[in-house]
Design a protein around this motif. Structure first.
Motif, PDB file in Angstrom:
ATOM      1  N   THR A  78      -3.962  22.544   5.378  1.00 23.00           N
ATOM      2  CA  THR A  78      -4.099  22.096   3.988  1.00 23.00           C
ATOM      3  C   THR A  78      -5.565  21.822   3.669  1.00 23.00           C
ATOM      4  OG1 THR A  78      -1.916  21.088   4.111  1.00 23.00           O
ATOM      5  CG2 THR A  78      -3.373  20.293   2.368  1.00 23.00           C
ATOM      6  N   VAL A  79      -5.999  22.259   2.483  1.00 21.84           N
ATOM      7  CA  VAL A  79      -7.375  21.927   2.089  1.00 21.84           C
ATOM      8  C   VAL A  79      -7.415  20.891   0.966  1.00 21.84           C
ATOM      9  CG1 VAL A  79      -8.350  24.138   2.832  1.00 21.84           C
ATOM     10  CG2 VAL A  79      -7.648  23.839   0.457  1.00 21.84           C
ATOM     11  N   GLN A  80      -6.278  20.672   0.308  1.00 26.10           N
ATOM     12  CA  GLN A  80      -6.251  19.657  -0.746  1.00 26.10           C
ATOM     13  C   GLN A  80      -4.950  18.868  -0.686  1.00 26.10           C
ATOM     14  OE1 GLN A  80      -7.412  20.919  -4.838  1.00 26.10           O
ATOM     15  NE2 GLN A  80      -5.681  19.677  -5.550  1.00 26.10           N
ATOM     16  N   GLY A  81      -5.076  17.552  -0.516  1.00 28.18           N
ATOM     17  CA  GLY A  81      -3.909  16.676  -0.508  1.00 28.18           C
ATOM     18  C   GLY A  81      -3.664  16.111  -1.893  1.00 28.18           C
ATOM     19  N   PRO A  82      -2.865  15.048  -1.969  1.00 31.82           N
ATOM     20  CA  PRO A  82      -2.584  14.423  -3.267  1.00 31.82           C
ATOM     21  C   PRO A  82      -3.767  13.600  -3.751  1.00 31.82           C
ATOM     22  CG  PRO A  82      -1.648  13.112  -1.496  1.00 31.82           C
ATOM     23  CD  PRO A  82      -2.205  14.352  -0.847  1.00 31.82           C
ATOM     24  N   GLN A  83      -3.808  13.313  -5.049  1.00 33.17           N
ATOM     25  CA  GLN A  83      -4.773  12.341  -5.581  1.00 33.17           C
ATOM     26  C   GLN A  83      -4.329  10.967  -5.102  1.00 33.17           C
ATOM     27  OE1 GLN A  83      -6.085  15.669  -6.578  1.00 33.17           O
ATOM     28  NE2 GLN A  83      -7.385  13.934  -7.038  1.00 33.17           N
ATOM     29  N   VAL A  84      -5.206   9.977  -5.207  1.00 31.86           N
ATOM     30  CA  VAL A  84      -4.940   8.717  -4.510  1.00 31.86           C
ATOM     31  C   VAL A  84      -3.761   7.925  -5.063  1.00 31.86           C
ATOM     32  CG1 VAL A  84      -6.502   7.221  -5.805  1.00 31.86           C
ATOM     33  CG2 VAL A  84      -6.079   6.754  -3.393  1.00 31.86           C
ATOM     34  N   ASN A  85      -3.548   7.983  -6.376  1.00 29.58           N
ATOM     35  CA  ASN A  85      -2.434   7.208  -6.936  1.00 29.58           C
ATOM     36  C   ASN A  85      -2.006   7.755  -8.294  1.00 29.58           C
ATOM     37  OD1 ASN A  85      -4.436   6.250  -8.647  1.00 29.58           O
ATOM     38  ND2 ASN A  85      -4.514   4.204  -7.748  1.00 29.58           N
ATOM     39  N   ALA A  86      -0.974   7.133  -8.871  1.00 27.85           N
ATOM     40  CA  ALA A  86      -0.433   7.606 -10.144  1.00 27.85           C
ATOM     41  C   ALA A  86      -1.463   7.447 -11.259  1.00 27.85           C
ATOM     42  CB  ALA A  86       0.841   6.831 -10.475  1.00 27.85           C
ATOM     43  N   GLN A  87      -2.238   6.369 -11.178  1.00 31.67           N
ATOM     44  CA  GLN A  87      -3.259   6.130 -12.216  1.00 31.67           C
ATOM     45  C   GLN A  87      -4.274   7.283 -12.243  1.00 31.67           C
ATOM     46  OE1 GLN A  87      -5.562   2.464 -11.463  1.00 31.67           O
ATOM     47  NE2 GLN A  87      -7.290   3.466 -12.464  1.00 31.67           N
ATOM     48  N   GLN A  88      -4.723   7.704 -11.066  1.00 35.26           N
ATOM     49  CA  GLN A  88      -5.693   8.804 -11.009  1.00 35.26           C
ATOM     50  C   GLN A  88      -5.043  10.116 -11.453  1.00 35.26           C
ATOM     51  OE1 GLN A  88      -8.612   6.696 -10.780  1.00 35.26           O
ATOM     52  NE2 GLN A  88      -9.221   8.756 -10.250  1.00 35.26           N
ATOM     53  N   LEU A  89      -3.798  10.353 -11.002  1.00 36.94           N
ATOM     54  CA  LEU A  89      -3.087  11.566 -11.419  1.00 36.94           C
ATOM     55  C   LEU A  89      -3.023  11.634 -12.945  1.00 36.94           C
ATOM     56  CD1 LEU A  89      -1.001  13.958 -10.753  1.00 36.94           C
ATOM     57  CD2 LEU A  89       0.744  12.219 -11.106  1.00 36.94           C
ATOM     58  N   ASN A  90      -2.600  10.519 -13.562  1.00 40.04           N
ATOM     59  CA  ASN A  90      -2.426  10.510 -15.016  1.00 40.04           C
ATOM     60  C   ASN A  90      -3.748  10.698 -15.736  1.00 40.04           C
ATOM     61  OD1 ASN A  90       0.280  10.132 -14.620  1.00 40.04           O
ATOM     62  ND2 ASN A  90       0.167   7.890 -14.781  1.00 40.04           N
ATOM     63  N   LYS A  91      -4.801  10.069 -15.191  1.00 40.08           N
ATOM     64  CA  LYS A  91      -6.127  10.210 -15.800  1.00 40.08           C
ATOM     65  C   LYS A  91      -6.568  11.677 -15.782  1.00 40.08           C
ATOM     66  CE  LYS A  91     -10.969   9.235 -14.830  1.00 40.08           C
ATOM     67  NZ  LYS A  91     -11.990   8.475 -14.123  1.00 40.08           N
ATOM     68  N   ILE A  92      -6.344  12.338 -14.644  1.00 41.63           N
ATOM     69  CA  ILE A  92      -6.779  13.734 -14.494  1.00 41.63           C
ATOM     70  C   ILE A  92      -6.004  14.649 -15.451  1.00 41.63           C
ATOM     71  CG2 ILE A  92      -6.838  15.689 -12.873  1.00 41.63           C
ATOM     72  CD1 ILE A  92      -7.240  13.447 -10.632  1.00 41.63           C
ATOM     73  N   THR A 129       0.866  -1.175   0.000  1.00 39.63           N
ATOM     74  CA  THR A 129       0.000   0.000   0.000  1.00 39.63           C
ATOM     75  C   THR A 129       0.909   1.233   0.000  1.00 39.63           C
ATOM     76  OG1 THR A 129      -1.763   1.208   1.112  1.00 39.63           O
ATOM     77  CG2 THR A 129      -0.369  -0.143   2.531  1.00 39.63           C
ATOM     78  N   ILE A 130       0.552   2.211  -0.825  1.00 41.27           N
ATOM     79  CA  ILE A 130       1.457   3.324  -1.136  1.00 41.27           C
ATOM     80  C   ILE A 130       0.952   4.634  -0.534  1.00 41.27           C
ATOM     81  CG2 ILE A 130       2.507   4.618  -3.079  1.00 41.27           C
ATOM     82  CD1 ILE A 130       3.193   1.683  -3.286  1.00 41.27           C
ATOM     83  N   ASN A 131       1.871   5.426  -0.029  1.00 40.14           N
ATOM     84  CA  ASN A 131       1.545   6.767   0.466  1.00 40.14           C
ATOM     85  C   ASN A 131       1.498   7.732  -0.725  1.00 40.14           C
ATOM     86  OD1 ASN A 131       1.597   9.339   1.491  1.00 40.14           O
ATOM     87  ND2 ASN A 131       3.188   8.937   3.020  1.00 40.14           N
ATOM     88  N   PRO A 132       0.316   8.271  -1.061  1.00 38.70           N
ATOM     89  CA  PRO A 132       0.220   9.113  -2.265  1.00 38.70           C
ATOM     90  C   PRO A 132       0.906  10.466  -2.121  1.00 38.70           C
ATOM     91  CG  PRO A 132      -1.877   9.092  -1.102  1.00 38.70           C
ATOM     92  CD  PRO A 132      -0.991   8.133  -0.385  1.00 38.70           C
ATOM     93  N   SER A 133       1.269  10.840  -0.900  1.00 37.21           N
ATOM     94  CA  SER A 133       1.982  12.107  -0.718  1.00 37.21           C
ATOM     95  C   SER A 133       3.448  11.987  -1.148  1.00 37.21           C
ATOM     96  CB  SER A 133       1.946  12.543   0.750  1.00 37.21           C
ATOM     97  OG  SER A 133       0.625  12.761   1.161  1.00 37.21           O
ATOM     98  N   THR A 134       3.958  10.723  -1.141  1.00 41.18           N
ATOM     99  CA  THR A 134       5.389  10.539  -1.428  1.00 41.18           C
ATOM    100  C   THR A 134       5.668   9.474  -2.488  1.00 41.18           C
ATOM    101  OG1 THR A 134       5.531   8.799   0.252  1.00 41.18           O
ATOM    102  CG2 THR A 134       5.973  11.068   0.984  1.00 41.18           C
ATOM    103  N   GLY A 135       4.739   8.563  -2.688  1.00 42.62           N
ATOM    104  CA  GLY A 135       4.988   7.415  -3.569  1.00 42.62           C
ATOM    105  C   GLY A 135       5.687   6.264  -2.850  1.00 42.62           C
ATOM    106  N   ASP A 136       5.974   6.416  -1.549  1.00 39.65           N
ATOM    107  CA  ASP A 136       6.671   5.356  -0.793  1.00 39.65           C
ATOM    108  C   ASP A 136       5.692   4.273  -0.321  1.00 39.65           C
ATOM    109  OD1 ASP A 136       8.916   6.918  -1.062  1.00 39.65           O
ATOM    110  OD2 ASP A 136       8.691   7.861   0.930  1.00 39.65           O
TER     111      ASP A 136
END
Ligand code: NAI
Ligand code: MG
Length: 491
Positions: free
Chosen positions: A330-344, A31-38
């Motif tokens: 903070t009012v907006q964090g990262p998107q959940v994963n790389a797949q969602q980021l790329n889709k957006i 399971t990956i931390n979407p703030s860092t990718g770790d």
């Protein structure tokens, strides 16, 4: 401002028969931390064999004569209240698990926990109030109906609001006396596993509540194809919703409830208070990092106030604080994963190519984690992909309209029908629009007012069945008709 501490992880194993277990085939997934990718942790992955074990456990627990089946209905309610108490006790901790895994801000996940507890409490009040009817049937008979649990319920949930998704489904399923197997999204297993430990602490009998973690096409598919699962409730994408329905058709015709995607219209009329309307429309699309099924992602604005509306929306959007979701500012964090980021990002690019005006945002932020700039498009037309597809990210489409008839037609020109909204001072507008729009919910001069008591669900390809409120209980109940011949001599 304060920065909340990251949580220690306590449970990463499957939960079957009231115990945490390794997967039979010793498989794990990260399971990956979407703030860092770790990587945060390795979670035990359930495949078909583990799912079989969970189904057997849940089946045994709901058999006639079982502890769960013979328990007083009022006691089922007390157990649900106890679970709500424990979730409340540990709410701050559970919120940090969700923030760590899905990137929602700590403010958002704390709010989700509060709502999750309210949902469980709402359903805790129901078990001893669910009853059948006595029917004056024709002929020399007396007919009564009994409300019975369906049996083993599989609950497949997404990552966007894990605790709310869990509570809205297990609440009514358990209140109605079923047993459940929860499959959390692979991105967010931790809060479901922790809540599993709380069901044990609360005193639920063995096998009533089970959690199998893993990927959709393996763990989720094993549940949806299973011959001994009686009911499946799925929340997620429309494309997977279709697969769930097919799997039911190809196996045992298990009953299906689907809560799927949306492209919900929010319609602002010229007579609205413009500041209120701008704030509402902003909230409707950007809340929870834009990852909400009923997001008001088509903002229709009447022509008289359009330009001013765009200008103010851009100011609001540009002022959003994006960053560490553990920071209370903070009012907006990262998107959940790389797949969602790329889709957006791909959809934003399509908007630019198709001729919409990019007013602000539009890019990824940095190259670590999955952060996206809050984005506003104007001059959007209905045929553009950004006006048709579910973006599931912080991207607002502001669309101009002239008349009521036109905006009704354009609102309904979508495959979806989940949420909708209207902002106006005119009662006539309210009545006309709310009757004509094809959507499960219409919010008038408000948005996202979702409460435990009010039903939610979709028209068209947003799914079927209703969740929340009393309606949800009947998704998990079989009504049995018992007709008794009577000797009419003495009646
Ligand atoms: P998804 O629909 O693939 O995932 C939701 C759940 O379904 C997860 O638990 C997943 O493991 C499970 N799943 C996936 N494939 C399955 C299969 N073949 N059989 C059984 N279960 C399966 O959603 P995903 O890929 O995470 O997101 C894609 C898009 O879906 C998003 O961009 C968004 O547009 C939409 N979505 C909508 C949600 C909503 O609340 N309506 C929630 C999450 C995503
Ligand atoms: Mg998927």
């Amino acid at each position: 401002m304060s920065v909340i501490e990251r949580p220690q992880i306590r449970f990463t194993q499957l939960f079957i028969d009231n115990e945490f277990r390794k997967s039979i085939n010793n498989k794990k997934f990260p399971t990956i931390n979407p703030s860092t990718g770790d990587v945060i942790a390795e979670i035990e992955e359930a495949d078909k064999d583990d799912v079989d074990q969970a189904v057997s456990a849940a089946q045994k627990a709901v058999e006639l004569g079982s502890e769960w089946r013979t328990m007083d209905a009022s006691q089922r309610g007390r157990l649900l209240h106890k679970l709500a108490d424990l979730m409340e006790r540990d709410a701050d901790y559970i919120a940090t698990l969700d923030t760590l895994e899905n990137g929602l801000t700590i403010t958002d996940t704390r709010h989700s926990l509060k709502f999750g507890v309210e949902l469980i409490r709402y359903y805790a009040g129901w078990p001893d109030k669910l009853h059948g009817k006595t029917i004056p049937a024709d002929g020399n008979v007396t007919t009564i109906t009994r409300l019975e649990p369906k049996g083993v319920c599989a609950i497949i949930i997404p990552w966007n609001a894990p605790v709310v998704m869990l509570s809205k489904t297990i609440g009514p399923a358990l209140a109605a006396g079923n047993t459940v197997i929860v499959k959390p999204a692979e991105q967010t297993s931790l809060s479901a596993l922790y809540i599993a430990s709380l069901t044990k602490e609360a005193g639920f009998p063995t096998g009533v509540f089970n959690v199998v973690c893993g990927y959709g096409p393996i763990t989720g598919a094993a549940l949806s194809e299973h011959m001994d699962v009686d009911k499946i409730t799925f929340t997620g994408s429309t494309s997977v919703g279709k697969l769930i329905q097919q799997a039911s058709g190809k196996s045992n015709l298990k009953s299906v409830t689907l809560e799927l995607g949306g492209k919900s219209p929010l319609v602002i009329f010229d007579d609205a208070d413009i500041d209120e309307a701008v704030n509402l429309a902003h909230f409707a699309v950007f809340v929870c990092n834009g990852q909400v099924c009923c997001a008001g992602s088509r903002t229709f604005v009447q022509e008289g106030i359009y330009d001013q509306f765009v200008k103010r929306s851009v100011e609001l959007s540009a002022a959003r604080v994006v960053g560490d979701p553990f920071n209370t500012n903070t009012v907006q964090g990262p998107q959940v994963n790389a797949q969602q980021l790329n889709k957006i990002i791909e959809l934003i690019d399509s908007g630019v190519k198709e001729g919409a005006k990019l007013e602000t945002g539009g890019k990824r932020i940095g190259n670590r984690g999955y952060f996206v700039e809050p984005t506003v498009f104007s001059n959007v037309s209905d045929d553009m992909r950004i006006a048709k597809e579910e973006i599931f990210g912080p991207v607002q489409q502001i669309i101009k309209f002239k008349t009521m008839d036109e905006v009704i037609r354009r609102s309904n020109n979508t495959i979806y029908g989940l949420g909708s909204g209207i902002v106006t001072k005119s009662l006539d507008n309210v009545l006309t629009y709310s009757q004509a729009v094809k959507a499960g919910t219409v919010w008038v001069n408000c948005y996202f007012v979702v409460t435990p008591q009010t039903p939610i669900g979709g028209y068209k390809m947003s799914g079927f069945g209703r969740e929340f409120g009393e309606n949800a209980l009947y998704e998990y109940i079989e009504e049995k008709t018992i007709t008794i011949r009577v000797d009419n001599k003495n009646s």
